[in-house]
Design a protein around this motif. Structure first.
Motif, mmCIF file in Angstrom:
data_model
loop_
_atom_site.group_PDB
_atom_site.id
_atom_site.type_symbol
_atom_site.label_atom_id
_atom_site.label_comp_id
_atom_site.label_asym_id
_atom_site.label_seq_id
_atom_site.Cartn_x
_atom_site.Cartn_y
_atom_site.Cartn_z
ATOM 1 N N ALA A 4 0.860 -1.187 0.000
ATOM 2 C CA ALA A 4 0.000 0.000 0.000
ATOM 3 C C ALA A 4 0.890 1.228 0.000
ATOM 4 N N ASN A 5 0.494 2.244 -0.765
ATOM 5 C CA ASN A 5 1.251 3.484 -0.847
ATOM 6 C C ASN A 5 0.296 4.642 -0.583
ATOM 7 N N TYR A 6 0.579 5.362 0.490
ATOM 8 C CA TYR A 6 -0.224 6.524 0.853
ATOM 9 C C TYR A 6 0.601 7.782 0.645
ATOM 10 N N LYS A 7 -0.059 8.830 0.179
ATOM 11 C CA LYS A 7 0.595 10.121 0.006
ATOM 12 C C LYS A 7 -0.240 11.156 0.753
ATOM 13 N N PHE A 8 0.433 11.875 1.657
ATOM 14 C CA PHE A 8 -0.226 12.899 2.456
ATOM 15 C C PHE A 8 0.549 14.200 2.340
ATOM 16 N N LYS A 18 1.181 7.881 11.644
ATOM 17 C CA LYS A 18 1.757 7.041 10.581
ATOM 18 C C LYS A 18 1.856 5.591 11.040
ATOM 19 N N ILE A 21 -1.566 4.031 10.813
ATOM 20 C CA ILE A 21 -1.933 3.711 9.430
ATOM 21 C C ILE A 21 -1.234 2.436 8.982
ATOM 22 N N THR A 25 -3.386 -0.899 8.141
ATOM 23 C CA THR A 25 -3.291 -1.408 6.768
ATOM 24 C C THR A 25 -2.800 -2.852 6.774
ATOM 25 N N VAL A 43 3.999 -1.164 3.655
ATOM 26 C CA VAL A 43 3.184 0.052 3.656
ATOM 27 C C VAL A 43 4.147 1.230 3.556
ATOM 28 N N ILE A 45 4.401 5.351 3.381
ATOM 29 C CA ILE A 45 3.730 6.635 3.572
ATOM 30 C C ILE A 45 4.680 7.717 3.088
#
Length: 72
Positions: A4-8, A18, A21, A25, A43, A45
């Motif tokens: 999973a790749n999250y961008k904030f 973080k 998350i 996840t 994961v 972030i």
């Protein structure tokens, strides 16, 4: 390997958020695919500089989105 790749926006999440998350996840992937995927789950972030992304031909900033500049 589940990934999973999250961008904030940069600075909006503190270290504890973080970690949460990443944990949640990972738990979601384990729920779907079984405990055997836990050691292989990744994961990522990423913090994106304020104004470094956009939508619908508009550069977005924390101010434009009405978000605080401090971590949540």
């Amino acid at each position: 390997m589940p990934f999973a790749n999250y961008k904030f926006p940069e600075g909006i999440l503190d270290h504890a958020r973080k970690e949460e998350i990443i944990h949640r996840t990972t738990e979601m992937f384990v729920e779907y695919f079984g405990e055997e995927v836990r050691p292989y789950t990744m994961v990522l972030i990423e913090d994106v500089a304020d104004g470094g992304w956009g939508r619908a031909d508009e550069t977005l900033t924390l101010e434009k989105m009405g978000l605080p500049a401090k971590p949540i």
